[in-house]
Scaffold this motif. Sequence first.
Motif, PDB file in Angstrom:
ATOM      1  N   TRP A  24      -6.023   3.046  -6.007  1.00  0.00           N
ATOM      2  CA  TRP A  24      -4.931   3.683  -5.256  1.00  0.00           C
ATOM      3  C   TRP A  24      -5.418   4.212  -3.911  1.00  0.00           C
ATOM      4  O   TRP A  24      -4.614   4.461  -3.011  1.00  0.00           O
ATOM      5  CB  TRP A  24      -4.380   4.881  -6.044  1.00  0.00           C
ATOM      6  CG  TRP A  24      -3.766   4.518  -7.342  1.00  0.00           C
ATOM      7  CD1 TRP A  24      -4.379   4.534  -8.558  1.00  0.00           C
ATOM      8  CD2 TRP A  24      -2.422   4.098  -7.563  1.00  0.00           C
ATOM      9  NE1 TRP A  24      -3.499   4.144  -9.536  1.00  0.00           N
ATOM     10  CE2 TRP A  24      -2.278   3.870  -8.941  1.00  0.00           C
ATOM     11  CE3 TRP A  24      -1.316   3.887  -6.722  1.00  0.00           C
ATOM     12  CZ2 TRP A  24      -1.085   3.438  -9.512  1.00  0.00           C
ATOM     13  CZ3 TRP A  24      -0.130   3.465  -7.288  1.00  0.00           C
ATOM     14  CH2 TRP A  24      -0.028   3.241  -8.675  1.00  0.00           C
ATOM     15  N   SER A  64       2.084  -0.743   5.626  1.00  0.00           N
ATOM     16  CA  SER A  64       1.897  -0.620   4.188  1.00  0.00           C
ATOM     17  C   SER A  64       1.892  -1.994   3.538  1.00  0.00           C
ATOM     18  O   SER A  64       2.768  -2.321   2.760  1.00  0.00           O
ATOM     19  CB  SER A  64       3.016   0.237   3.620  1.00  0.00           C
ATOM     20  OG  SER A  64       4.237  -0.137   4.214  1.00  0.00           O
ATOM     21  N   SER A  66      -0.951  -3.328   1.961  1.00  0.00           N
ATOM     22  CA  SER A  66      -1.891  -3.564   0.860  1.00  0.00           C
ATOM     23  C   SER A  66      -1.153  -3.417  -0.474  1.00  0.00           C
ATOM     24  O   SER A  66      -0.018  -2.936  -0.539  1.00  0.00           O
ATOM     25  CB  SER A  66      -3.081  -2.613   0.950  1.00  0.00           C
ATOM     26  OG  SER A  66      -2.669  -1.351   1.361  1.00  0.00           O
ATOM     27  N   GLU A  67      -1.812  -3.786  -1.519  1.00  0.00           N
ATOM     28  CA  GLU A  67      -1.142  -3.847  -2.821  1.00  0.00           C
ATOM     29  C   GLU A  67      -0.915  -2.455  -3.409  1.00  0.00           C
ATOM     30  O   GLU A  67       0.105  -2.165  -4.008  1.00  0.00           O
ATOM     31  CB  GLU A  67      -2.023  -4.650  -3.759  1.00  0.00           C
ATOM     32  CG  GLU A  67      -1.263  -5.240  -4.912  1.00  0.00           C
ATOM     33  CD  GLU A  67      -2.255  -5.857  -5.857  1.00  0.00           C
ATOM     34  OE1 GLU A  67      -2.217  -5.492  -7.041  1.00  0.00           O
ATOM     35  OE2 GLU A  67      -3.082  -6.665  -5.385  1.00  0.00           O
ATOM     36  N   ARG A  68      -1.913  -1.608  -3.209  1.00  0.00           N
ATOM     37  CA  ARG A  68      -1.778  -0.222  -3.654  1.00  0.00           C
ATOM     38  C   ARG A  68      -2.329   0.693  -2.565  1.00  0.00           C
ATOM     39  O   ARG A  68      -3.365   0.388  -1.974  1.00  0.00           O
ATOM     40  CB  ARG A  68      -2.547   0.005  -4.954  1.00  0.00           C
ATOM     41  CG  ARG A  68      -1.732  -0.424  -6.165  1.00  0.00           C
ATOM     42  CD  ARG A  68      -2.264   0.219  -7.406  1.00  0.00           C
ATOM     43  NE  ARG A  68      -3.265  -0.605  -8.057  1.00  0.00           N
ATOM     44  CZ  ARG A  68      -3.871  -0.262  -9.196  1.00  0.00           C
ATOM     45  NH1 ARG A  68      -3.587   0.886  -9.782  1.00  0.00           N
ATOM     46  NH2 ARG A  68      -4.755  -1.047  -9.742  1.00  0.00           N
ATOM     47  N   THR A 101       4.467   8.608  -7.838  1.00  0.00           N
ATOM     48  CA  THR A 101       3.934   7.255  -7.974  1.00  0.00           C
ATOM     49  C   THR A 101       5.114   6.292  -7.941  1.00  0.00           C
ATOM     50  O   THR A 101       6.045   6.431  -8.733  1.00  0.00           O
ATOM     51  CB  THR A 101       3.173   7.096  -9.315  1.00  0.00           C
ATOM     52  OG1 THR A 101       2.328   8.240  -9.492  1.00  0.00           O
ATOM     53  CG2 THR A 101       2.353   5.834  -9.333  1.00  0.00           C
ATOM     54  N   GLU A 103       6.547   2.435  -8.072  1.00  0.00           N
ATOM     55  CA  GLU A 103       6.243   1.053  -8.470  1.00  0.00           C
ATOM     56  C   GLU A 103       7.346   0.163  -7.943  1.00  0.00           C
ATOM     57  O   GLU A 103       8.500   0.306  -8.339  1.00  0.00           O
ATOM     58  CB  GLU A 103       6.221   0.935 -10.005  1.00  0.00           C
ATOM     59  CG  GLU A 103       5.320   1.931 -10.695  1.00  0.00           C
ATOM     60  CD  GLU A 103       4.046   1.301 -11.194  1.00  0.00           C
ATOM     61  OE1 GLU A 103       3.885   0.077 -11.035  1.00  0.00           O
ATOM     62  OE2 GLU A 103       3.195   2.047 -11.721  1.00  0.00           O
ATOM     63  N   ARG A 107       4.644  -4.026  -4.494  1.00  0.00           N
ATOM     64  CA  ARG A 107       3.620  -3.050  -4.106  1.00  0.00           C
ATOM     65  C   ARG A 107       3.782  -1.756  -4.904  1.00  0.00           C
ATOM     66  O   ARG A 107       4.889  -1.420  -5.355  1.00  0.00           O
ATOM     67  CB  ARG A 107       3.682  -2.761  -2.609  1.00  0.00           C
ATOM     68  CG  ARG A 107       5.078  -2.386  -2.183  1.00  0.00           C
ATOM     69  CD  ARG A 107       5.218  -2.188  -0.707  1.00  0.00           C
ATOM     70  NE  ARG A 107       6.317  -1.234  -0.519  1.00  0.00           N
ATOM     71  CZ  ARG A 107       6.519  -0.512   0.547  1.00  0.00           C
ATOM     72  NH1 ARG A 107       5.720  -0.601   1.569  1.00  0.00           N
ATOM     73  NH2 ARG A 107       7.532   0.319   0.621  1.00  0.00           N
ATOM     74  N   ARG A 108       2.670  -1.070  -5.046  1.00  0.00           N
ATOM     75  CA  ARG A 108       2.695   0.212  -5.741  1.00  0.00           C
ATOM     76  C   ARG A 108       1.975   1.231  -4.869  1.00  0.00           C
ATOM     77  O   ARG A 108       0.958   0.904  -4.259  1.00  0.00           O
ATOM     78  CB  ARG A 108       1.984   0.088  -7.083  1.00  0.00           C
ATOM     79  CG  ARG A 108       2.743  -0.811  -8.037  1.00  0.00           C
ATOM     80  CD  ARG A 108       2.152  -0.760  -9.405  1.00  0.00           C
ATOM     81  NE  ARG A 108       0.863  -1.442  -9.469  1.00  0.00           N
ATOM     82  CZ  ARG A 108       0.020  -1.321 -10.482  1.00  0.00           C
ATOM     83  NH1 ARG A 108       0.301  -0.517 -11.490  1.00  0.00           N
ATOM     84  NH2 ARG A 108      -1.101  -1.977 -10.495  1.00  0.00           N
ATOM     85  N   PHE A 109       2.496   2.397  -4.822  1.00  0.00           N
ATOM     86  CA  PHE A 109       1.812   3.405  -4.004  1.00  0.00           C
ATOM     87  C   PHE A 109       2.122   4.810  -4.496  1.00  0.00           C
ATOM     88  O   PHE A 109       3.037   5.025  -5.295  1.00  0.00           O
ATOM     89  CB  PHE A 109       2.190   3.261  -2.532  1.00  0.00           C
ATOM     90  CG  PHE A 109       3.666   3.352  -2.262  1.00  0.00           C
ATOM     91  CD1 PHE A 109       4.475   2.222  -2.299  1.00  0.00           C
ATOM     92  CD2 PHE A 109       4.253   4.572  -1.959  1.00  0.00           C
ATOM     93  CE1 PHE A 109       5.836   2.303  -2.044  1.00  0.00           C
ATOM     94  CE2 PHE A 109       5.614   4.668  -1.703  1.00  0.00           C
ATOM     95  CZ  PHE A 109       6.415   3.527  -1.747  1.00  0.00           C
ATOM     96  N   ARG A 138      -1.172   8.072 -12.410  1.00  0.00           N
ATOM     97  CA  ARG A 138      -0.380   6.849 -12.536  1.00  0.00           C
ATOM     98  C   ARG A 138       1.114   7.093 -12.536  1.00  0.00           C
ATOM     99  O   ARG A 138       1.897   6.232 -12.179  1.00  0.00           O
ATOM    100  CB  ARG A 138      -0.717   6.141 -13.854  1.00  0.00           C
ATOM    101  CG  ARG A 138      -2.045   5.528 -13.801  1.00  0.00           C
ATOM    102  CD  ARG A 138      -2.552   5.183 -15.187  1.00  0.00           C
ATOM    103  NE  ARG A 138      -3.614   4.204 -15.017  1.00  0.00           N
ATOM    104  CZ  ARG A 138      -3.407   2.903 -14.956  1.00  0.00           C
ATOM    105  NH1 ARG A 138      -2.213   2.390 -15.104  1.00  0.00           N
ATOM    106  NH2 ARG A 138      -4.425   2.084 -14.757  1.00  0.00           N
TER     107      ARG A 138
END
Length: 684
Positions: A24, A64, A66-68, A101, A103, A107-109, A138
């Motif tokens: 993360w 933004s 990137s994946e996380r 968090t 989802e 992407r997740r952030f 998480r």
Amino acid sequence: RDAYKAWLRYAPLNPDQAEEYAPWCGTVVAAFSGHAPLLATACEELRDGIGSMLGRRPQESRSSDSERFLLVGTLDSAELKGLMDEADMEAVGDEGYVLRTVEQPERRFIAIAGKTDKGALYGAFHFLRLLQTGQRIRDLRVVENPAGKLRMIDHWDNMDGSIERGYAGRSVFFHHGAFLGNWNRIRDYARMMAAVGLNAISINNVNVNETATRLIAPELLPSVAKVADVFREYGVRLFLSINFASPIELGGLTTADPLDPQVREWWAERATDVYRHIPDFGGFLVKADSEFRPGPFTYGRDHADGANMLAEALQPYDGVVIWRCFVYDCLQDWRDRSTDRARAAYDHFRPLDGKFRENVILQIKNGPVDFQVREPVSPLFGGMPLTNQVLELQITQEYTGQQRHLCYLVPQWKEAIDFDTYALGEGSTVAGVATGALTDRPLGGFAGIANIGDEPSWTGHILAQANYYGFGRLAWSPTLTSEQITDEWVRITFGNDPAVVETISRMLLDSWHIYENYTSPLGIGWMVNPSHHYGPNVDGYEYSKWGTYHFADNQGIGVNRTVSTGTGYAGQYHDVPAARYESVESCPDELLLFFHHVPYTHVLKSGKTVIQHIYDSHFEGFEQAEGLAEAWRGLEGKVDGDRYASVLSRLQQQSKHAAEWRDVINTYFYRKSGISDAHNRTIY
Ligand code: BDP
């Protein structure tokens, strides 16, 4: 180094934790619209803190993709606007934030979102704290707002570099009558404040001497402004303690009468000048008519006249006056021993309820006398529903072992904060009054007297850092329990090893009671050496002018503060607490001698007589103090060598000194009462 970094230590995490957090934390993305200078600070703090804990400094990015990643910003930014539900948006106040968090398919952030950039900064520190204490990230869903608007630290630093009631070296702000100019240290200090949510500071002593009177004069204001600049980077507003007689001492007027037009004009001009240098200046902190300080009484005016005059001068700039209620005639009880210093603040201020301007806040010490190890709560809380109030707590350990003894004060403060004043019926806690939530006041909060100085560890006793940390956390969130705050601080400061966390937490949580056990008993207070206030001296204040007596004779001890036969102090509370304190039967043991004069043979609720309680608690307190050192020795090898040795040497001094306390107190009461210890232990 470790001690210096305090709660910004960011020690490397263990590999399991690091593995969980790392994905993360590779990238920090900033999201804001318009001017948001504290957001840069927030990103910097995140990158430094994470870099230090995970061994890899996150990249900074404005996009933004990137994946996380971590998304830090303000709720009005394009990136964050749509993400929060309406309820959350509404729930977040000016200094509040959301941690969430998120989802999404691609992407997740983790969003760290403040309503303002300042809120985002507090959110960033919250997030760092989660990592420091090993929490899951998480599925975060946190909404936080500070309970009190004002979360303030008062320094009692003099411009010669000494600190009134300071036990950790010299001032970090001043030396030799001038500014020290150690901006890096001040910046580190500002970071420490922001990390626990503190937002205001007054840098000079409330007893304003001649040199410090000049802090509001043109020649010193540029330097004051520099200090303000550093604190501003961390969202901390600067205040100054002022001398009520400034118009005379600085302005050359013949009077400081608050109703004199020239005096009012003089203050208005000074205020304008201060704000020219420091546009977001917080305001003035004032100790007046107390312990020989000048004030409105000199001119036959009351404290509302004095405070309102200053408030009027500051009002155009959104400044506030913080007016202290530590007002008593320090000669009155000496002249007439039937008067009672504990009554003084209420007697002076209660009749003025409703007479203060909206930008005046009364700052009230937790107890009616002066930061003793045990006092009841000041009846002014709940006594002035029409007036802004803040709760003043003493972080510096003036009467509680001066940072040579371990005395963790969060449990004491919690008792004050949770105290039910019954001002508006049951549930009218001091927290509700001080924050203004209960009485619907626009301003309120918490003020703590700093315990830091220029020693490498800031606080001298490393474990005394917990008091500062705890004050900040309580000012933000008075509903936190002592256990929660303690657990956090220990993990942040010494790591997450369960044995370490358990041992140090117990030591901290027990320490106030231990200190109370071997010092003055049952709420009576004041058995300390006059002036410096360290070490036992049972009659040290008994025949002095300060109004702090225990009235011990060969029959008994205590101050009769009842309405029926005593000073009437107990009647300053609302009905339920008033009745509880009025009667010997219902008065809690720990405050018995504060409210009642009783024979040594009086039987407490614990089943013991007063005299036997004194003996037992002092023998026990000494053993417990030895136990603290013993417990610490069990951590050898688990705490780094320097901090281990430093704390151990203080704990050893403490147990030695506890023996002295025990012997002095026990001997005194044995000789006064002629009653032997039921267990025949040695009393000298
Ligand atoms: C007392 C201190 C004294 C302070 C005073 C205050 O002994 O040094 O000036 O409080 O709060 O506890 O103004």
